[in-house]
Design a protein around this motif. Structure first.
Motif, PDB file in Angstrom:
ATOM      1  N   ARG A  64       0.825  -1.205   0.000  1.00  0.00           N
ATOM      2  CA  ARG A  64       0.000   0.000   0.000  1.00  0.00           C
ATOM      3  C   ARG A  64       0.856   1.250   0.000  1.00  0.00           C
ATOM      4  O   ARG A  64       0.589   2.222  -0.734  1.00  0.00           O
ATOM      5  N   ARG A 104       2.290   1.856  -3.379  1.00  0.00           N
ATOM      6  CA  ARG A 104       1.322   2.481  -4.280  1.00  0.00           C
ATOM      7  C   ARG A 104       1.164   3.961  -3.952  1.00  0.00           C
ATOM      8  O   ARG A 104       1.046   4.804  -4.845  1.00  0.00           O
ATOM      9  N   GLU A 105       1.148   4.285  -2.646  1.00  0.00           N
ATOM     10  CA  GLU A 105       1.046   5.681  -2.255  1.00  0.00           C
ATOM     11  C   GLU A 105       2.227   6.482  -2.787  1.00  0.00           C
ATOM     12  O   GLU A 105       2.069   7.580  -3.320  1.00  0.00           O
ATOM     13  N   THR A 162      -9.229   5.740  -2.172  1.00  0.00           N
ATOM     14  CA  THR A 162      -9.219   5.069  -3.475  1.00  0.00           C
ATOM     15  C   THR A 162      -9.716   6.002  -4.569  1.00  0.00           C
ATOM     16  O   THR A 162      -9.116   6.090  -5.659  1.00  0.00           O
ATOM     17  N   ARG A 175      -7.034   8.660  -5.360  1.00  0.00           N
ATOM     18  CA  ARG A 175      -5.866   8.151  -6.085  1.00  0.00           C
ATOM     19  C   ARG A 175      -6.210   7.778  -7.523  1.00  0.00           C
ATOM     20  O   ARG A 175      -5.376   7.912  -8.422  1.00  0.00           O
ATOM     21  N   ARG A 197      -6.313  -1.175  -5.724  1.00  0.00           N
ATOM     22  CA  ARG A 197      -7.027  -0.308  -4.783  1.00  0.00           C
ATOM     23  C   ARG A 197      -8.529  -0.586  -4.819  1.00  0.00           C
ATOM     24  O   ARG A 197      -9.181  -0.713  -3.781  1.00  0.00           O
TER      25      ARG A 197
END
Length: 400
Positions: free
Chosen positions: A192, A195-196, A303, A306, A370
């Motif tokens: 996670r 991805r952030e 979600t 993003r 996500r």
């Protein structure tokens, strides 16, 4: 006393040997008294019987099955050679208990059968007839009870040990499962965070590059616009550094560093700022909200933010000149809908390399992950006539 107890537990053979020596001494004294007294001579075979039964006690925990067979053989010799009961016969109950507690299953069953038969066989061998049949039956029943109790006690000890071993095994298994779940959770959290970081870097660096190119282009002709672009670059860079500091702090320690600025995770309310930032970078965006806005689960809000951020970043990268985009945010009764479209004419292979319709790029892979985490669906692909479209539906119930 605790040290003595621990020593005795570590050296069980020494303890059994001490009891065997005591039993041998008492039985030897009894034999000497019988030989010197006016009573019946116990016979020479009494000596190997006493020695053998003492050996049974000494080695009962090292070789319980073998000692059980030895005790049975000695009992058979006593019947054959007419060696009446002696103090050493106490070893019979001891080995029955040991076989039931520590021996193999066949040994436990054999010990139970032998214990139940010992008293009746002894009564038949040395029955004098003075007590009569009722008395003989009563005495035999009383003699059977100690053997039965010895076996029951040993079997209870075996059952208790098996139960404790099962509890320990279950505790170990639960601990291993807990560790495995912790590792999975750590891996998921790291994914996670990755991805952030991808979203933060891809979006903010893209804005900074576009603004820097624009500032360089108008530096001489329009200094005010160049200055504004540089201010945008500065603000975007600070925002990116703050978010990266938060994410790396969580990755390193699990919590933000003491004294560092904590940046909350973005939500749908910050989409206005994001889209305004994108407009400032030169990409026109039409943004509309349909339905009644209301509080959403944090996972759904992050979600949605993003997805829009990644979609607009890809449009700036691959949309080409004069590209435009539109963002629709729709509140349903049981979910949140997203529609991000652009009319860019960028090369199709560039879209695919950065996460286009074939799903091979990291951009769309991150989006799908996500959306999958909140139980939603994602549809992405080229639009008819050019451009790209991303549609997502995020349910609210699955996200709790």
């Amino acid at each position: 006393m605790q040290r003595l107890y621990d020593f005795l537990r570590r050296h069980p053979t020494w303890v059994d040997g001490s009891w065997a020596a005591l039993l041998l001494g008492i039985s030897g004294f009894t034999l000497v008294s019988l030989w010197e007294g006016p009573g019946e001579d116990p016979g020479v075979m009494a000596v190997p019987v006493v020695v053998g039964l003492s050996l049974v006690v000494a080695l009962r925990r090292r070789k319980p099955e073998w000692m059980l067979v030895l005790a049975a053989a000695i009992g058979f010799l006593q019947l054959v050679f007419d060696v009446e009961e002696l103090p050493a016969n106490f070893a019979m109950m001891v080995i029955i208990y040991t076989a039931a507690a520590d021996g193999a299953r066949w040994a436990s069953r054999f010990a139970l059968i032998g214990g139940l038969c010992a008293a009746p066989l002894a009564m038949m061998r040395w029955h004098t007839g003075e007590m009569g049949l009722p008395g003989s039956v009563l005495v035999t029943a009383f003699q059977i009870v100690p053997f039965a109790l010895a076996w029951v006690l040993g079997d209870s000890i075996r059952t208790r040990r098996a139960y404790l071993a099962e509890l320990e095994e279950r505790a170990d298994r639960l601990e291993r499962e807990r560790e495995a779940q912790s590792k999975v959770a750590v891996a998921a959290e790291r994914a996670r965070i990755a991805r952030e970081l991808h979203d933060v870097v891809a979006h903010n660096v893209s804005v900074m590059v576009v603004q820097a190119d624009g500032a360089a282009y108008v530096l001489d002709a329009a200094p005010d616009q160049a200055k504004k672009a540089l201010e945008t670059i500065s603000g975007t860079g600070r925002q990116a550094l703050a978010e990266m500091r938060r994410l790396l702090g969580v990755l390193r320690t699990g919590e933000p560093e003491e004294g560092s600025e904590y940046v909350p995770q973005p939500d749908v309310e910050q989409l206005d700022e994001l889209i305004e930032q994108v407009r400032t970078s030169g990409l026109p965006v039409d943004y509309k909200v349909e339905g009644t806005p209301r509080p959403l689960p944090s996972g759904v809000e992050l979600t949605a933010y993003r997805i829009v951020q990644e979609a607009l970043t890809n449009t700036r990268k691959h949309g080409g000149e004069n590209a435009g985009a539109s963002v629709r945010l729709v509140y349903f009764d049981d979910g949140l809908g997203l529609l991000v479209e652009d009319d860019g004419k960028g090369a199709p292979h560039e879209l695919y390399e950065d996460g286009g319709a074939d799903g091979r790029g990291h951009g769309l892979i991150g989006m799908r992950e996500r959306v999958g985490m909140v139980g939603g669906t994602l549809d992405a692909g080229p639009r008819p006539g050019g451009g790209f479209r991303i549609s997502a539906l995020l349910p609210l119930k699955s996200a709790h």
